[in-house]
Design a protein around this motif. Structure first.
Motif, PDB file in Angstrom:
ATOM      1  N   ALA A  52       0.837  -1.208   0.000  1.00 58.56           N
ATOM      2  CA  ALA A  52       0.000   0.000   0.000  1.00 58.56           C
ATOM      3  C   ALA A  52       0.871   1.257   0.000  1.00 58.56           C
ATOM      4  N   SER A  53       1.936   1.250   0.767  1.00 59.73           N
ATOM      5  CA  SER A  53       2.825   2.413   0.818  1.00 59.73           C
ATOM      6  C   SER A  53       3.516   2.633  -0.526  1.00 59.73           C
ATOM      7  N   ARG A  54       3.969   1.560  -1.143  1.00 60.00           N
ATOM      8  CA  ARG A  54       4.653   1.681  -2.435  1.00 60.00           C
ATOM      9  C   ARG A  54       3.693   2.186  -3.507  1.00 60.00           C
ATOM     10  N   THR A  55       2.464   1.671  -3.548  1.00 59.72           N
ATOM     11  CA  THR A  55       1.512   2.149  -4.558  1.00 59.72           C
ATOM     12  C   THR A  55       1.183   3.619  -4.324  1.00 59.72           C
ATOM     13  N   VAL A  59       1.733   6.711  -6.959  1.00 60.84           N
ATOM     14  CA  VAL A  59       0.616   7.591  -7.337  1.00 60.84           C
ATOM     15  C   VAL A  59       0.975   9.040  -7.046  1.00 60.84           C
ATOM     16  N   ARG A  60       1.466   9.317  -5.839  1.00 60.40           N
ATOM     17  CA  ARG A  60       1.806  10.704  -5.487  1.00 60.40           C
ATOM     18  C   ARG A  60       2.948  11.248  -6.346  1.00 60.40           C
ATOM     19  N   ALA A  61       3.934  10.400  -6.627  1.00 58.96           N
ATOM     20  CA  ALA A  61       5.049  10.827  -7.478  1.00 58.96           C
ATOM     21  C   ALA A  61       4.548  11.141  -8.889  1.00 58.96           C
ATOM     22  N   ALA A  62       3.642  10.329  -9.399  1.00 61.41           N
ATOM     23  CA  ALA A  62       3.088  10.571 -10.735  1.00 61.41           C
ATOM     24  C   ALA A  62       2.291  11.871 -10.761  1.00 61.41           C
ATOM     25  N   GLU A  63       1.509  12.114  -9.722  1.00 63.71           N
ATOM     26  CA  GLU A  63       0.742  13.364  -9.660  1.00 63.71           C
ATOM     27  C   GLU A  63       1.674  14.577  -9.595  1.00 63.71           C
ATOM     28  N   THR A 104      -0.931   6.439   4.589  1.00 62.52           N
ATOM     29  CA  THR A 104       0.294   7.199   4.807  1.00 62.52           C
ATOM     30  C   THR A 104       1.478   6.415   4.262  1.00 62.52           C
ATOM     31  N   LEU A 105       2.488   7.163   3.859  1.00 64.47           N
ATOM     32  CA  LEU A 105       3.703   6.556   3.339  1.00 64.47           C
ATOM     33  C   LEU A 105       4.594   6.071   4.477  1.00 64.47           C
ATOM     34  N   ARG A 106       5.257   4.985   4.263  1.00 69.89           N
ATOM     35  CA  ARG A 106       6.277   4.521   5.206  1.00 69.89           C
ATOM     36  C   ARG A 106       7.464   5.477   5.100  1.00 69.89           C
ATOM     37  N   PRO A 107       8.304   5.542   6.131  1.00 68.14           N
ATOM     38  CA  PRO A 107       9.401   6.527   6.130  1.00 68.14           C
ATOM     39  C   PRO A 107      10.307   6.479   4.890  1.00 68.14           C
ATOM     40  N   ALA A 108      10.696   5.308   4.431  1.00 67.58           N
ATOM     41  CA  ALA A 108      11.567   5.223   3.257  1.00 67.58           C
ATOM     42  C   ALA A 108      10.868   5.776   2.011  1.00 67.58           C
ATOM     43  N   HIS A 109       9.582   5.504   1.883  1.00 64.05           N
ATOM     44  CA  HIS A 109       8.834   6.004   0.726  1.00 64.05           C
ATOM     45  C   HIS A 109       8.602   7.511   0.839  1.00 64.05           C
ATOM     46  N   ALA A 110       8.369   7.998   2.056  1.00 63.64           N
ATOM     47  CA  ALA A 110       8.209   9.445   2.258  1.00 63.64           C
ATOM     48  C   ALA A 110       9.495  10.176   1.902  1.00 63.64           C
ATOM     49  N   ALA A 111      10.639   9.581   2.244  1.00 65.45           N
ATOM     50  CA  ALA A 111      11.934  10.186   1.907  1.00 65.45           C
ATOM     51  C   ALA A 111      12.125  10.232   0.393  1.00 65.45           C
ATOM     52  N   GLU A 112      11.707   9.199  -0.304  1.00 67.85           N
ATOM     53  CA  GLU A 112      11.799   9.181  -1.773  1.00 67.85           C
ATOM     54  C   GLU A 112      10.957  10.305  -2.373  1.00 67.85           C
ATOM     55  N   LEU A 113       9.750  10.478  -1.860  1.00 66.63           N
ATOM     56  CA  LEU A 113       8.876  11.523  -2.381  1.00 66.63           C
ATOM     57  C   LEU A 113       9.448  12.912  -2.090  1.00 66.63           C
ATOM     58  N   GLN A 114      10.001  13.099  -0.907  1.00 63.28           N
ATOM     59  CA  GLN A 114      10.629  14.389  -0.578  1.00 63.28           C
ATOM     60  C   GLN A 114      11.807  14.671  -1.497  1.00 63.28           C
ATOM     61  N   ALA A 123      12.309  15.322 -13.857  1.00 61.80           N
ATOM     62  CA  ALA A 123      12.026  14.249 -14.826  1.00 61.80           C
ATOM     63  C   ALA A 123      12.965  13.070 -14.603  1.00 61.80           C
ATOM     64  N   ARG A 124      14.227  13.354 -14.456  1.00 61.30           N
ATOM     65  CA  ARG A 124      15.212  12.283 -14.236  1.00 61.30           C
ATOM     66  C   ARG A 124      14.995  11.604 -12.890  1.00 61.30           C
ATOM     67  N   ALA A 125      14.735  12.401 -11.862  1.00 59.57           N
ATOM     68  CA  ALA A 125      14.502  11.840 -10.521  1.00 59.57           C
ATOM     69  C   ALA A 125      13.250  10.962 -10.516  1.00 59.57           C
ATOM     70  N   TRP A 126      12.201  11.398 -11.228  1.00 57.97           N
ATOM     71  CA  TRP A 126      10.974  10.607 -11.268  1.00 57.97           C
ATOM     72  C   TRP A 126      11.187   9.282 -11.983  1.00 57.97           C
ATOM     73  N   ARG A 127      11.876   9.313 -13.114  1.00 56.82           N
ATOM     74  CA  ARG A 127      12.137   8.059 -13.831  1.00 56.82           C
ATOM     75  C   ARG A 127      12.932   7.089 -12.963  1.00 56.82           C
ATOM     76  N   SER A 128      13.915   7.610 -12.274  1.00 58.57           N
ATOM     77  CA  SER A 128      14.726   6.764 -11.402  1.00 58.57           C
ATOM     78  C   SER A 128      13.879   6.177 -10.270  1.00 58.57           C
ATOM     79  N   LEU A 129      13.089   7.021  -9.634  1.00 57.79           N
ATOM     80  CA  LEU A 129      12.206   6.557  -8.559  1.00 57.79           C
ATOM     81  C   LEU A 129      11.215   5.525  -9.083  1.00 57.79           C
ATOM     82  N   ALA A 130      10.610   5.804 -10.226  1.00 58.32           N
ATOM     83  CA  ALA A 130       9.609   4.884 -10.786  1.00 58.32           C
ATOM     84  C   ALA A 130      10.245   3.539 -11.122  1.00 58.32           C
ATOM     85  N   MET A 131      11.410   3.561 -11.746  1.00 54.33           N
ATOM     86  CA  MET A 131      12.060   2.295 -12.110  1.00 54.33           C
ATOM     87  C   MET A 131      12.436   1.479 -10.876  1.00 54.33           C
TER      88      MET A 131
END
Length: 172
Positions: A52-55, A59-63, A104-114, A123-131
């Motif tokens: 759930a946290s990863r999805t 979603v938030r990163a895509a938005e 809510t996001l787990r801490p590691a996922h929240a750090a990725e979004l921040q 754009a580059r950061a999003w592609r890296s995060l998404a992959m």
């Protein structure tokens, strides 16, 4: 005494240097990747929580990226739609097991979004995060689909793995 005075003078001169300290190198936080052999052995609660946290992260990163980089809107929308489908399946199966996914996001996922929010090259950061996140999804979901302890969640994991595999193939 002269030696102490010389050391103090050197220390003062070093403190007066005009060159600024170098910027620390910023490395994006890493999402923990489960090993293929143990990922299916997590409890149903842990599986639902992590998935759930990863999805939610994807979603938030895509938005966020759709707002910041208009050229990536359609690609981000496709990923968000697929991840929302996974989230809906997790929610339905979780309710059957009395395991409600967190919003809510787990801490590691929240750090990725921040990190993505602060990135100078979103754009580059999003592609890296998404992959990275989609790769972790594929590993974790396939493993749970094969060896997960919940017969209710194994089909959800198979569905999630197939969605993530398709997204990985389509990610440019």
């Amino acid at each position: 005494m002269k030696r102490v005075a010389a050391l103090v003078a050197c220390g003062l001169l070093a403190g007066c240097a005009t060159r600024p300290a170098p910027e620390p190198v910023r490395v994006p936080p890493r999402v923990d990747r489960p090993s293929g052999s143990s990922a299916g052995l997590v409890s149903p609660q842990e599986y639902v929580g992590e998935s759930a946290s990863r999805t939610l992260l994807l979603v938030r990163a895509a938005e966020l990226i759709a707002e910041r980089v208009p050229g990536l809107t359609s690609e981000a929308d496709r990923i968000a739609a697929g991840q929302r489908g996974i989230a809906a399946q997790l929610n339905l199966a979780g309710r059957r097991l009395n395991i409600l996914p967190s919003a809510t996001l787990r801490p590691a996922h929240a750090a990725e979004l921040q990190f993505l929010e602060r990135s100078a090259d979103p754009a580059r950061a999003w592609r890296s995060l998404a992959m990275r996140s989609i790769d972790a999804c594929i590993i974790r979901e396939k493993s749970y689909a094969e060896r997960g302890s919940s017969p209710t969640l194994r089909p959800v994991a198979r569905f999630a793995a197939s969605v993530c595999e398709e997204q990985r193939t389509n990610l440019k």
